[in-house]
Structures are given as C-alpha cells and as structure tokens.
Design a protein around this motif. Structure first.
Motif, PDB file in Angstrom:
ATOM      1  N   GLY A 136      85.263  83.103 126.415  1.00 29.83           N
ATOM      2  CA  GLY A 136      86.084  84.159 126.977  1.00 29.83           C
ATOM      3  C   GLY A 136      85.859  84.290 128.462  1.00 29.83           C
ATOM      4  O   GLY A 136      84.753  84.048 128.963  1.00 29.83           O
ATOM      5  N   TYR A 147      88.875  90.776 128.030  1.00 23.88           N
ATOM      6  CA  TYR A 147      88.591  89.349 127.890  1.00 23.88           C
ATOM      7  C   TYR A 147      89.825  88.606 127.415  1.00 23.88           C
ATOM      8  O   TYR A 147      90.531  89.078 126.530  1.00 23.88           O
ATOM      9  CB  TYR A 147      87.501  89.103 126.836  1.00 23.88           C
ATOM     10  N   VAL A 149      90.215  85.459 125.310  1.00 19.49           N
ATOM     11  CA  VAL A 149      89.345  84.673 124.436  1.00 19.49           C
ATOM     12  C   VAL A 149      90.113  83.453 123.940  1.00 19.49           C
ATOM     13  O   VAL A 149      91.253  83.558 123.493  1.00 19.49           O
ATOM     14  CB  VAL A 149      88.843  85.535 123.247  1.00 19.49           C
TER      15      VAL A 149
END
Length: 153
Positions: A136, A147, A149
């Motif tokens: 991430g 984030y 990811v």
C-alpha cells in the motif's frame, strides 16, 4: 519468464484514528492510536472498518522514521469479516513531516509512506485474500491515513 512485479488495485482504505497515549521508550517515541472507523472501496470488495476493533502501535525512531504495526477488522458490505494487519514506515524531510504532524495538507510525493498488508478471513467468497500479499501507498490526512492497496500478482 519476466521477473518484474505486477500489481492489481485491491481497494482504497480510509481510516479515522486518534492518538490515545504516547511515551518515550529506549527505542523511540511509542504512541498508541485507536482506529475509530473508516471505509474501504475496491472493485472486488468494499465495506467499513469496524470502530474500536483495531489499533495502531506507532514507533517514532530517533532517525525520523515512523514505524507502524496495525490491526484492523474489516466488514464487507455483504457481512463478511476480514482481519487485516500491516506494518509499514513513513519518513521524509523534516519540514514535510512537521507540516504533516501539524495537520497541514502535504502531497504524498513529498514523503515515503508504504505498508505491507496481509489478510485473514473464514468467509468463502473472500478466502482468496488469505493467499495473497499486498502493498500500500499511504497519504496522511488530518483525520488519519488513506491507502491505495495493491495485490501483488
């Protein structure tokens, strides 16, 4: 065979956190943050971060690196529970980190913020998460981290 890393976007995760305590230790400034909730959204899964079912154990090292050790419980929109853990680090130029800590907006390209999530679930439709590694890229907002990811293929 090509030995390059390929990824696929898994989800965007946005968490709301609050620092509950902090203390200087022999290895640096240890802080504990409570994850108060949030959400995650992706093509294959989406839902919420359960409040008070996770935490963030932070260690600010003397060299300016912030280490993270995070545990979250995710609940998908269709009711599945996913345990998510990740470690990571954040660092950058002193003036950039000072602005981040003051809650000022900072472009994520100005600092390094990376995490390595892993997942655990008993839910059949999501059991593929048990068998993947992810990375991430973070962006620290005043309310908590965001984030992007990616599953490593």
């Amino acid at each position: 065979m090509s030995m390059t890393v390929q990824t696929r976007h898994l989800f965007t995760l946005e968490a709301k956190v609050s620092i509950q305590m902090g203390q200087e230790t022999p290895t640096g400034m240890r802080r504990i943050a409570v994850v108060e909730g949030g959400s995650f959204r992706g093509e294959r899964l989406r839902g919420e971060i359960l409040p008070t079912a996770g935490g963030d154990w932070l260690l600010g090292r003397p060299d300016g690196v912030l280490l993270m050790d995070v545990r979250l419980t995710l609940k998908t929109d269709d009711g599945a529970f996913i345990y998510m853990t990740y470690t990571g680090m954040r660092h950058g130029p002193e003036d950039v980190i000072r602005r981040l800590n003051a809650g000022e907006p900072v472009d994520p390209s100005e600092y390094y913020f990376r995490v390595t999530p892993r997942f655990e679930t008993a839910s059949g439709p999501y059991d593929w998460l048990n068998r993947l590694l992810a990375v991430g890229i973070g962006d620290r907002k005043p309310h908590g981290p965001v984030y992007e990811v990616f599953e490593i293929l």
